[in-house]
Write an enzyme that holds these catalytic residues in place. Structure first.
Site, PDB file in Angstrom:
ATOM      1  N   GLY A 198     -37.788   3.523  50.648  1.00 42.50           N
ATOM      2  CA  GLY A 198     -37.486   2.618  49.542  1.00 42.50           C
ATOM      3  C   GLY A 198     -36.034   2.700  49.140  1.00 42.50           C
ATOM      4  N   GLY A 203     -30.053   4.304  44.332  1.00 41.34           N
ATOM      5  CA  GLY A 203     -30.215   5.211  45.458  1.00 41.34           C
ATOM      6  C   GLY A 203     -31.352   4.849  46.385  1.00 41.34           C
ATOM      7  N   ASP A 323     -38.398   0.127  31.053  1.00 38.84           N
ATOM      8  CA  ASP A 323     -38.182  -0.614  32.305  1.00 38.84           C
ATOM      9  C   ASP A 323     -39.477  -0.711  33.107  1.00 38.84           C
ATOM     10  OD1 ASP A 323     -36.666  -2.077  34.096  1.00 38.84           O
ATOM     11  OD2 ASP A 323     -35.942  -0.324  35.190  1.00 38.84           O
TER      12      ASP A 323
END
Length: 497
Positions: A198, A203, A323
């Site tokens: 991923g 990052g 989020d």
């Protein structure tokens, strides 16, 4: 029986009472039995130590007083599960589950730091104690058996206790394990492309295997030396992640196992989630993803709701995630959801309705209008994000527009579609998955209505996550009628660019 009436009952008697009460519970039978197993271990330890001189020492007596209070609460909780009243169980079931989790943690803590172990023959008890206190899939627990195998050579039993305490505190995840860069390079095959699973804004994530065989997810932040401001933000989010995840423990919150920080290198190590993110299942290539039927979606929705309720109400920190979106919901091998990515999380004080944010945070489509327009955030901001997430899970569509020719930041895309279908009486058209029986159809439509209540423009009109969990769990609870959702005002978005 009132808890005050138990004040004179000692710990050994309380253990017996809890065991007896658990035999006649009508609800939460499995959870009660798990609690009883822990309580019986404590009872066995106490019986061995009743005649010990050490029991008269003040620090041990204080520890016993605390233990007795926990056992009183455990007894009251177990007896509450004997209640056969359906309505009582309906409204108290979720609360009881949270109370059981808290009590289990407190009992585990007693076993970890309670110095009763110092003057008993530990050889036949350490395995039982470790079996209770160690969390699954921990690198430390794999090292613990090797440690205690060699304990027979310890000079005193106090040495044994010291080792138990040292390892149990590590197992309790009070701080992330400090791993070396060499260990992480070996684990991920030098962060090879083949191991990458991923990538996010800060990052890449790699699948890794530590030297003891434990499979982990390793997130390595991008090196951003040319952009100090962005590096500052990255560092803030990195430290935020460590701060929160080392203090949060819930079945629907991802576990942080370790970290590495040296110079500009920032690396986090998480438990490995074999099914990746929810985003992949909803929006991944149709030919390359498994199909999510409604029962699976329903379990995910309820799990995320319970995780958020824990963050808002039942954890010590009182956390606003900030989020919530499908890519931040990870799925384990059994498709159980875990909330991840706490880089934007904030704490709040209960009773304080809103706080001012120094900058706009969140993702397109999931950011509540008060956050985007006035930089105000609260638990209701998370409720808005949950509503947007719920609409995406049900519909299989993005909650913001990515249509050709548009700017890609139309926050109200799915809000508008759901609202129009609601007013037209055709809400069933929003559903992505094939419809099952009538019961399943009713549950899906309830979920959409709950989502629409969550995305209302006025934060005060949105429910709390406690309300949401109740509405999702109980089909008999009446739902509020949705009002006009956020981001439907014409031209509002462009006016605030």
């Amino acid at each position: 029986m009132d808890i005050a009436k138990l004040a004179g009952v000692d710990a050994v008697k309380l253990v017996v009472m809890i065991v007896q009460a658990a035999r006649t519970v009508r609800h939460n039978k499995k959870t009660c039995q798990q609690l009883v197993q822990h309580v019986q271990i404590i009872g066995d330890l106490l019986k061995k130590l009743q005649a010990s001189e050490m029991m008269r020492q003040p620090e041990i007596r204080n520890g016993l007083n605390e233990l007795e209070q926990i056992l009183r609460e455990a007894y009251m909780l177990v007896t509450a599960c004997q209640n056969n009243n359906y309505v009582y169980h309906l409204f108290m079931g979720g609360k009881q589950a949270d109370q059981f989790r808290v009590l289990q943690d407190r009992l585990n803590s007693c076993l970890q730091v309670f110095p009763l172990i110092s003057h008993i023959d530990t050889t036949d008890r350490l395995d039982q104690i470790l079996e209770i206190i160690r969390p699954p899939h921990s690198q430390v627990l794999r090292e613990a058996p090797r440690l205690f195998t060699g304990c027979s050579s310890c000079d005193t039993r106090t040495d044994v206790y010291g080792e138990v305490k040292r390892f149990s505190l590590q197992l309790n995840c009070t701080e992330a394990l400090k791993l070396s860069l060499t260990q992480l390079i070996d684990a991920t095959n030098n962060f090879s492309d083949e191991n990458q699973i991923g990538q996010g804004s800060f990052g890449c994530v790699y699948k890794g295997q530590l030297h003891d065989g434990l499979v982990v997810a390793v997130k390595r932040c991008f090196d951003l030396p040319s952009s100090p401001n962005q590096l500052d933000v990255q560092d803030l989010e990195f430290r935020n992640e460590i701060y929160f995840l080392t203090k949060l423990q819930h079945t629907n919150v991802v576990k942080l196992l370790g970290d590495y920080m040296e110079g500009s290198e920032r690396i986090l190590v998480y438990e490995y989630m074999s099914n990746g993110s929810l985003d992949t299942f909803i929006f991944g290539a149709r030919t390359g993803r498994l199909y999510l039927d409604w029962p699976a979606r329903s379990r995910i929705i309820k799990g995320v709701a319970e995780g958020l309720l824990y963050l808002h109400k039942h954890c010590v920190l009182h956390v606003i995630h900030g989020d919530l979106k499908p890519s931040n919901i990870l799925l384990d091998s059994n498709m159980h959801p875990k909330i991840s990515d706490f880089g934007l999380a904030r704490t709040f004080s209960p009773g304080v309705e809103e706080k001012f944010a120094d900058r706009i945070v969140g993702s397109i489509g999931f950011t509540a209008p008060e956050c985007r327009e006035r930089r105000l955030f609260s638990i209701k901001s998370d409720v808005y994000g949950f509503g947007a997430l719920l609409l995406e899970i049900v519909s299989g569509r993005r909650c913001f527009s990515l249509a050709s020719g548009e700017s890609g930041d139309d926050h109200g895309f799915l809000n508008r579609r759901a609202w129009n279908l609601w007013r037209a009486g055709r809400l069933i058209k929003l559903i992505d998955s094939p419809l099952g029986n009538e019961s399943e159809r009713t549950e899906i439509l309830r979920c959409i209505q709950i989502a629409m209540v969550c995305i209302e423009e006025n934060p005060a009109s949105r429910p709390t996550m406690q309300d949401v969990v109740l509405m999702l769990s109980c089909q008999d609870v009446a739902l509020p009628m949705p009002q006009r959702p956020a981001y439907l005002r014409i031209g509002m978005e462009r006016a605030h660019q």
